[in-house]
Design a protein around this motif. Structure first.
Motif, PDB file in Angstrom:
ATOM      1  N   PHE A 189       0.842  -1.201   0.000  1.00 31.56           N
ATOM      2  CA  PHE A 189       0.000   0.000   0.000  1.00 31.56           C
ATOM      3  C   PHE A 189       0.874   1.246   0.000  1.00 31.56           C
ATOM      4  O   PHE A 189       0.662   2.181  -0.785  1.00 31.56           O
ATOM      5  N   PHE A 190       1.884   1.263   0.865  1.00 26.82           N
ATOM      6  CA  PHE A 190       2.802   2.406   0.903  1.00 26.82           C
ATOM      7  C   PHE A 190       3.690   2.439  -0.343  1.00 26.82           C
ATOM      8  O   PHE A 190       4.040   3.531  -0.822  1.00 26.82           O
ATOM      9  N   LEU A 191       4.036   1.274  -0.889  1.00 22.70           N
ATOM     10  CA  LEU A 191       4.851   1.248  -2.104  1.00 22.70           C
ATOM     11  C   LEU A 191       4.102   1.855  -3.283  1.00 22.70           C
ATOM     12  O   LEU A 191       4.670   2.629  -4.060  1.00 22.70           O
ATOM     13  N   SER A 192       2.816   1.531  -3.431  1.00 24.97           N
ATOM     14  CA  SER A 192       2.034   2.102  -4.528  1.00 24.97           C
ATOM     15  C   SER A 192       1.877   3.610  -4.359  1.00 24.97           C
ATOM     16  O   SER A 192       1.919   4.360  -5.349  1.00 24.97           O
ATOM     17  N   ASN A 193       1.723   4.069  -3.123  1.00 18.56           N
ATOM     18  CA  ASN A 193       1.650   5.513  -2.888  1.00 18.56           C
ATOM     19  C   ASN A 193       2.992   6.187  -3.165  1.00 18.56           C
ATOM     20  O   ASN A 193       3.031   7.321  -3.659  1.00 18.56           O
ATOM     21  N   LEU A 194       4.085   5.496  -2.844  1.00 17.33           N
ATOM     22  CA  LEU A 194       5.407   6.032  -3.166  1.00 17.33           C
ATOM     23  C   LEU A 194       5.574   6.178  -4.678  1.00 17.33           C
ATOM     24  O   LEU A 194       6.148   7.166  -5.155  1.00 17.33           O
ATOM     25  N   SER A 195       5.053   5.219  -5.434  1.00 16.10           N
ATOM     26  CA  SER A 195       5.128   5.307  -6.895  1.00 16.10           C
ATOM     27  C   SER A 195       4.310   6.480  -7.420  1.00 16.10           C
ATOM     28  O   SER A 195       4.741   7.184  -8.345  1.00 16.10           O
ATOM     29  N   MET A 196       3.128   6.715  -6.845  1.00 12.79           N
ATOM     30  CA  MET A 196       2.326   7.869  -7.258  1.00 12.79           C
ATOM     31  C   MET A 196       3.036   9.178  -6.955  1.00 12.79           C
ATOM     32  O   MET A 196       3.032  10.114  -7.758  1.00 12.79           O
ATOM     33  N   VAL A 197       3.668   9.249  -5.780  1.00 11.52           N
ATOM     34  CA  VAL A 197       4.411  10.456  -5.414  1.00 11.52           C
ATOM     35  C   VAL A 197       5.604  10.648  -6.347  1.00 11.52           C
ATOM     36  O   VAL A 197       5.912  11.780  -6.754  1.00 11.52           O
ATOM     37  N   ASP A 198       6.286   9.559  -6.719  1.00 16.78           N
ATOM     38  CA  ASP A 198       7.428   9.668  -7.633  1.00 16.78           C
ATOM     39  C   ASP A 198       6.994  10.178  -9.007  1.00 16.78           C
ATOM     40  O   ASP A 198       7.732  10.931  -9.655  1.00 16.78           O
ATOM     41  N   ALA A 219      10.189   6.844   5.561  1.00 13.37           N
ATOM     42  CA  ALA A 219      10.223   6.625   7.013  1.00 13.37           C
ATOM     43  C   ALA A 219       9.085   5.718   7.455  1.00 13.37           C
ATOM     44  O   ALA A 219       9.275   4.826   8.299  1.00 13.37           O
ATOM     45  N   VAL A 220       7.897   5.913   6.894  1.00 12.44           N
ATOM     46  CA  VAL A 220       6.745   5.067   7.245  1.00 12.44           C
ATOM     47  C   VAL A 220       6.979   3.626   6.792  1.00 12.44           C
ATOM     48  O   VAL A 220       6.631   2.670   7.510  1.00 12.44           O
ATOM     49  N   MET A 221       7.578   3.450   5.622  1.00 12.18           N
ATOM     50  CA  MET A 221       7.872   2.095   5.147  1.00 12.18           C
ATOM     51  C   MET A 221       8.913   1.412   6.032  1.00 12.18           C
ATOM     52  O   MET A 221       8.856   0.192   6.244  1.00 12.18           O
ATOM     53  N   ALA A 222       9.873   2.177   6.551  1.00 12.36           N
ATOM     54  CA  ALA A 222      10.836   1.605   7.495  1.00 12.36           C
ATOM     55  C   ALA A 222      10.140   1.185   8.786  1.00 12.36           C
ATOM     56  O   ALA A 222      10.445   0.119   9.350  1.00 12.36           O
ATOM     57  N   TYR A 223       9.196   1.998   9.246  1.00  7.55           N
ATOM     58  CA  TYR A 223       8.430   1.644  10.444  1.00  7.55           C
ATOM     59  C   TYR A 223       7.587   0.393  10.200  1.00  7.55           C
ATOM     60  O   TYR A 223       7.481  -0.485  11.072  1.00  7.55           O
ATOM     61  N   ASP A 224       7.034   0.276   9.008  1.00  7.39           N
ATOM     62  CA  ASP A 224       6.256  -0.914   8.658  1.00  7.39           C
ATOM     63  C   ASP A 224       7.114  -2.173   8.704  1.00  7.39           C
ATOM     64  O   ASP A 224       6.691  -3.207   9.233  1.00  7.39           O
ATOM     65  N   THR A 234      16.308  14.383  -8.995  1.00  3.19           N
ATOM     66  CA  THR A 234      14.931  14.577  -9.458  1.00  3.19           C
ATOM     67  C   THR A 234      14.509  13.633 -10.574  1.00  3.19           C
ATOM     68  O   THR A 234      13.314  13.447 -10.795  1.00  3.19           O
ATOM     69  N   VAL A 235      15.478  13.063 -11.296  1.00  4.80           N
ATOM     70  CA  VAL A 235      15.135  12.234 -12.459  1.00  4.80           C
ATOM     71  C   VAL A 235      15.531  10.774 -12.251  1.00  4.80           C
ATOM     72  O   VAL A 235      14.711   9.867 -12.423  1.00  4.80           O
ATOM     73  N   VAL A 236      16.794  10.552 -11.886  1.00 12.15           N
ATOM     74  CA  VAL A 236      17.297   9.179 -11.811  1.00 12.15           C
ATOM     75  C   VAL A 236      16.637   8.403 -10.674  1.00 12.15           C
ATOM     76  O   VAL A 236      16.245   7.241 -10.854  1.00 12.15           O
ATOM     77  N   THR A 237      16.487   9.042  -9.506  1.00  6.58           N
ATOM     78  CA  THR A 237      15.914   8.338  -8.355  1.00  6.58           C
ATOM     79  C   THR A 237      14.479   7.876  -8.594  1.00  6.58           C
ATOM     80  O   THR A 237      14.167   6.705  -8.370  1.00  6.58           O
ATOM     81  N   PRO A 238      13.546   8.731  -9.055  1.00 11.72           N
ATOM     82  CA  PRO A 238      12.193   8.241  -9.333  1.00 11.72           C
ATOM     83  C   PRO A 238      12.147   7.188 -10.436  1.00 11.72           C
ATOM     84  O   PRO A 238      11.252   6.333 -10.442  1.00 11.72           O
ATOM     85  N   MET A 239      13.113   7.236 -11.356  1.00  8.67           N
ATOM     86  CA  MET A 239      13.132   6.251 -12.431  1.00  8.67           C
ATOM     87  C   MET A 239      13.584   4.883 -11.929  1.00  8.67           C
ATOM     88  O   MET A 239      13.061   3.832 -12.353  1.00  8.67           O
ATOM     89  N   LEU A 240      14.555   4.864 -11.001  1.00  4.77           N
ATOM     90  CA  LEU A 240      15.118   3.603 -10.538  1.00  4.77           C
ATOM     91  C   LEU A 240      14.280   2.922  -9.459  1.00  4.77           C
ATOM     92  O   LEU A 240      14.383   1.710  -9.277  1.00  4.77           O
ATOM     93  N   ASN A 241      13.469   3.687  -8.724  1.00  2.28           N
ATOM     94  CA  ASN A 241      12.704   3.103  -7.622  1.00  2.28           C
ATOM     95  C   ASN A 241      11.883   1.883  -8.022  1.00  2.28           C
ATOM     96  O   ASN A 241      11.979   0.830  -7.380  1.00  2.28           O
ATOM     97  N   PRO A 242      11.037   1.963  -9.061  1.00  2.00           N
ATOM     98  CA  PRO A 242      10.241   0.772  -9.394  1.00  2.00           C
ATOM     99  C   PRO A 242      11.067  -0.405  -9.860  1.00  2.00           C
ATOM    100  O   PRO A 242      10.719  -1.560  -9.597  1.00  2.00           O
TER     101      PRO A 242
END
Length: 322
Positions: free
Chosen positions: A59-68, A114-119, A278-286
């Motif tokens: 759930f948090f991963l999908s929200n992280l993708s939307m934010v990215d 941080a929330v994903m680390a807590y999870d 701003t570019v490489v990090t959101p691209m590599l996350n998924p």
């Protein structure tokens, strides 16, 4: 009424002044943007379509993708358009809007990590109480808290920028987008006060996610070391490895941009570091999650198999329609 022509304009620097490199930069940024959109949308589609992935972690991963998607869309389309038009100029309202979206999505990224680390901490250190602690309502509250903290950071930046607001008619931003540090530097003529405000805001909101991530993984590592099972240790490390990779990538590049903007006077180095952030990090996350996570890879195989099975049916149906 104030004349709109009196509002200041902001001029970006070009990533490269070489005209021969402009088509290369255009193609590179466009391909990276498309890959980031495709990868993050694929993560969202995979999590939403597979019932086995309807857990707090995904759930948090999908929200992280939307934010990215929002994070990279704040800067890259504008840069691509500027390369084509050869006119890297943005209005006062457009600059503040871009700065606002950049702060909101950037802070949301921080807080979600941080929330994903807590999870992961709850899942590994308190597995028997995981379903009780990370229930759906608490997950929604944590997500709402991330958004509220992002709005508070935006409000503090707005108050600092509007407090000084020493803009002239034509302002040159030492980057390819309206970042909070660059706009604050232009708004405040006193560099000492500007650095105090920048570091104060960065410290306040940096103390929220970073200690939480460090504490969570300290407890996770302590729990893993006490486990006698080697297979359990390997499974736990593989589960947390993807998240840790993204944490190091995001915070490493983010802190590099934050400190280089204050310590370094090279605008080109700042621009290159900002591209990574701003570019490489959101691209590599998924791709990091899909390559290192067995559940994601299994769900992706199911989706691809369904698509491959349905392709002949779609082709036959379209041929009969003609």
């Amino acid at each position: 009424m104030q004349n709109t022509t009196s509002l200041p304009e902001f001029h970006f620097i070009k990533i490269s002044e070489d005209p021969d490199l402009q088509p290369v930069l255009f193609g590179l940024l466009l391909s990276m943007y498309i890959m980031a959109l495709f990868g993050n949308l694929l993560i969202i589609l995979t999590v939403s379509s597979d019932s086995h992935l309807h857990t707090p972690m995904y759930f948090f991963l999908s929200n992280l993708s939307m934010v990215d998607i929002g994070f990279i869309s704040t800067t890259v389309p504008r840069v691509i358009a500027d390369i084509q038009t050869h006119c890297p100029v943005i209005s006062y309202v457009g600059c503040l809007t871009q700065m606002s979206l950049f702060i909101i999505f950037g802070c949301m990224d921080d807080m979600l990590l941080a929330v994903m680390a807590y999870d992961r901490f709850v899942a590994i250190c308190h597995p028997l109480y995981y379903q009780v602690i990370m229930n759906p309502s608490r997950c929604c509250v944590l997500l709402l808290g991330c958004f509220i903290v992002s709005l508070l950071e935006l409000l503090m930046h707005y108050m600092a920028v509007l407090k000084f607001s020493n803009f002239v008619k034509y302002n040159e931003i030492s980057n390819f987008f309206c970042g909070s540090s660059e706009v604050l530097t232009l708004a405040c003529s006193d560099s000492i006060i500007c650095n105090i405000v920048r570091y104060s805001i960065g410290t306040i909101f940096g103390l929220i996610p970073i200690p939480g991530i460090v504490f969570s993984y300290f407890k996770i590592v302590s729990s893993i070391m006490r486990s006698p099972s080697s297979s359990g240790k390997q499974k736990t490390f593989s589960t947390c490895g993807s998240h840790l990779s993204i944490v190091f990538l995001f915070y490493g590049t983010g802190l590099g941009v934050f400190f280089s903007s204050s310590l370094s006077h090279s605008t080109k180095n700042d621009a290159v570091a900002s591209v990574i952030y701003t570019v490489v990090t959101p691209m590599l996350n998924p791709f990091i999650y899909s390559l290192r996570n067995k559940d994601i890879k299994t769900a992706l195989r199911k989706i691809l198999s369904r698509i491959l099975v349905n392709i002949p049916t779609i082709i036959i149906a379209s041929s009969f329609s003609y």
